[in-house]
Design a protein around this motif. Structure first.
Motif, short mmCIF file in Angstrom:
data_model
loop_
_atom_site.label_atom_id
_atom_site.label_comp_id
_atom_site.label_asym_id
_atom_site.label_seq_id
_atom_site.Cartn_x
_atom_site.Cartn_y
_atom_site.Cartn_z
N ALA A 9 0.71 -1.21 0.13
CA ALA A 9 0.00 0.08 0.13
C ALA A 9 0.80 1.21 -0.06
O ALA A 9 0.40 2.17 -0.83
CB ALA A 9 -0.91 0.00 1.13
N THR A 10 1.98 1.40 0.68
CA THR A 10 2.89 2.29 0.75
C THR A 10 3.55 2.72 -0.64
O THR A 10 3.36 3.75 -1.01
CB THR A 10 3.97 2.18 1.71
OG1 THR A 10 3.30 1.88 3.14
CG2 THR A 10 4.82 3.30 1.62
N ARG A 11 4.08 1.64 -1.36
CA ARG A 11 4.39 1.83 -2.75
C ARG A 11 3.35 2.35 -3.56
O ARG A 11 3.68 3.22 -4.25
CB ARG A 11 5.05 0.48 -3.14
CG ARG A 11 6.22 -0.05 -2.46
CD ARG A 11 7.08 -0.91 -3.15
NE ARG A 11 6.25 -2.31 -3.21
CZ ARG A 11 6.15 -3.11 -2.49
NH1 ARG A 11 7.15 -3.17 -1.30
NH2 ARG A 11 5.45 -4.45 -2.67
N GLU A 12 2.03 1.91 -3.44
CA GLU A 12 1.24 2.45 -4.45
C GLU A 12 0.81 3.83 -4.03
O GLU A 12 0.60 4.60 -4.97
CB GLU A 12 -0.12 1.43 -4.33
CG GLU A 12 0.33 -0.02 -4.86
CD GLU A 12 -0.94 -1.00 -5.01
OE1 GLU A 12 -1.91 -0.39 -3.72
OE2 GLU A 12 -0.89 -1.78 -5.57
N LEU A 13 0.66 4.01 -2.77
CA LEU A 13 0.40 5.55 -2.30
C LEU A 13 1.47 6.38 -2.85
O LEU A 13 1.25 7.48 -3.37
CB LEU A 13 0.26 5.39 -0.85
CG LEU A 13 -0.10 6.89 -0.08
CD1 LEU A 13 -1.26 7.36 -0.79
CD2 LEU A 13 -0.07 6.58 1.23
N GLN A 14 2.82 6.07 -2.61
CA GLN A 14 3.68 7.04 -3.04
C GLN A 14 3.80 7.08 -4.52
O GLN A 14 3.96 8.36 -4.91
CB GLN A 14 5.24 6.33 -2.57
CG GLN A 14 5.22 6.63 -1.14
CD GLN A 14 6.49 5.90 -0.64
OE1 GLN A 14 7.02 4.76 -1.37
NE2 GLN A 14 7.35 6.36 0.32
N THR A 15 3.41 6.35 -4.99
CA THR A 15 3.16 6.27 -6.84
C THR A 15 2.27 7.54 -7.15
O THR A 15 2.65 8.26 -8.13
CB THR A 15 3.08 5.27 -7.39
OG1 THR A 15 4.10 4.07 -7.20
CG2 THR A 15 3.01 5.10 -9.03
N ARG A 16 1.10 7.61 -6.44
CA ARG A 16 -0.02 8.29 -6.70
C ARG A 16 0.38 9.67 -6.48
O ARG A 16 0.40 10.68 -6.99
CB ARG A 16 -1.44 7.67 -6.10
CG ARG A 16 -1.89 6.49 -6.40
CD ARG A 16 -1.58 5.86 -7.80
NE ARG A 16 -2.25 4.60 -8.16
CZ ARG A 16 -1.89 3.65 -7.77
NH1 ARG A 16 -0.67 3.38 -7.15
NH2 ARG A 16 -2.50 2.46 -8.16
#
Length: 379
Positions: free
Chosen positions: A137-144
């Motif tokens: 979730a952290t990786r996906e959030l940082q991408t957005r």
């Protein structure tokens, strides 16, 4: 006279061609530089923090490479100048949106971007667990976040964004999975809600800045709200206010899309619940929405009127004794006054419901809007 073998005859370049070439090179250089550096307006740059130790909700501009960092400034804040009114837009009030997140949901992020309140007045704060799901979730959030803050138009970029990771041994997490069935088992509630309370408090205490007027707690699975959610809730000018959280689903009986109540933590207390609590031990917690604990409380989830029903008013208010955290708007002064989310039994309540009781003990009242709906993701 003959030319040597292999010699190339150069033609004089056209001045127009040179001009176009130079312009093209300058355009490419400008594009490469601007795509990596947010181009904020002078107003935003003037409000940016000059030092990393400035309040966390103030955007921070990095110093140029090789520049010696100045010592942190000594700044005085007069909190009497921080307004919390029914007209936050006109008064340019800063909003802090806080979300504990175990899994990333794209619909949540898309809904966040659709909020019509000026994004330059919104700070986002997230806290995520150090688990396999939390890491993803952290990786996906940082991408957005990177895409929004660097590639979107300035009006879509948020004032600042803060991501925290829970400082907890992964083996101590109360649940191995965040599946809805496991999350809502009664046997898991005390440990789960206690962990949630600790996460909320860590997020709140790390992000609440001196210029924050309102705190909006927004669940990571809330995927649909009116774009005017912030203005709509603030116009009531209440210390604590919450809409009704529903869930859209496919009704197999009617063969149509339907909706059902989701959040049962918004309630008005009952004599039955008070009697049950009076017989409990000091470490026991009374949970709402379980047949094993029939409280007979009045649940806001069931007070909503149907569309077109006579007397239906989106902004009808009801007083509440317990609140949920799906979408919860709180005046920052309530938190500054000491109201937090108890991770321990507080008058036999915990987390958001315990927060409502604690706030009430401090003199702050909570209200709900039974006909104003937000929608939770349907797993």
């Amino acid at each position: 006279m003959a030319r040597p073998l292999g010699a190339v005859r150069l033609r004089k370049a056209n001045s127009v061609t040179l001009t176009v070439g130079v312009a093209l090179v300058l355009f490419i250089l400008f594009f490469l530089m601007s795509s990596s550096t947010p181009d904020f307006s002078p107003a935003r740059k003037a409000a940016a923090a000059l030092h990393p130790l400035s309040p966390p909700t103030s955007p921070f501009r990095k110093s140029a490479a090789g520049t010696k960092l100045k010592p942190p400034p000594v700044t005085r804040y007069n909190l009497n100048n921080v307004t919390t009114t029914s007209r936050p837009l006109e008064n340019r009030e800063n909003i802090l949106i806080l979300t504990p997140m175990a899994r990333f949901n794209q619909a949540y992020w898309d809904n966040l971007l659709r909020l019509s309140y000026p994004h330059e007045l919104i700070t986002l704060g997230f806290i995520l667990p150090r688990t396999k799901e939390g890491n993803l979730a952290t990786r996906e959030l940082q991408t957005r976040i990177a895409k929004t803050q660097t590639q979107s138009p300035e009006r879509d970029r948020f004032k600042s964004i803060i991501i925290l990771r829970e400082d907890l041994d992964p083996s101590l997490y109360p649940l191995a999975t965040q599946d809805e069935h496991e999350r809502h088992k009664l046997a898991n509630q005390k440990a789960r809600r206690s962990a949630m309370a600790k996460a909320r408090n860590s997020l709140l205490f790390s992000t609440l800045g001196p210029s924050t007027s309102w705190v909006l707690w927004l669940d990571a699975d809330v995927v649909e709200t009116p774009p005017t959610l912030i203005q709509d809730l603030a116009q009531h000018d209440k210390p604590i206010i919450t809409p009704n959280c529903f869930q859209r689903y496919y009704n197999s009986k009617t063969k149509t899309m339907d909706e059902r109540p989701y959040d049962f933590n918004n309630w008005i207390d009952s004599d039955t619940a008070r009697e049950l609590a009076s017989k409990m031990g000091p470490e026991e917690v009374l949970f709402e929405g379980y047949a094993e604990m029939a409280t007979l409380r009045t649940l806001m989830a069931y007070l909503a009127k149907e569309d077109g029903e006579e007397g239906r008013d989106l902004h009808e208010e009801v007083p509440l004794d317990g609140v949920g955290g799906a979408a919860l708007m709180v005046k920052a002064d309530v938190h500054r006054d000491g109201a937090m989310f108890p991770a321990f039994p507080f008058y036999h309540l915990i987390e958001t419901e315990g927060f409502a009781r604690m706030a009430k003990r401090l003199g702050w009242e909570a209200v709900g809007l039974p006909n104003y709906k937000v929608y939770h993701y349907n797993e």
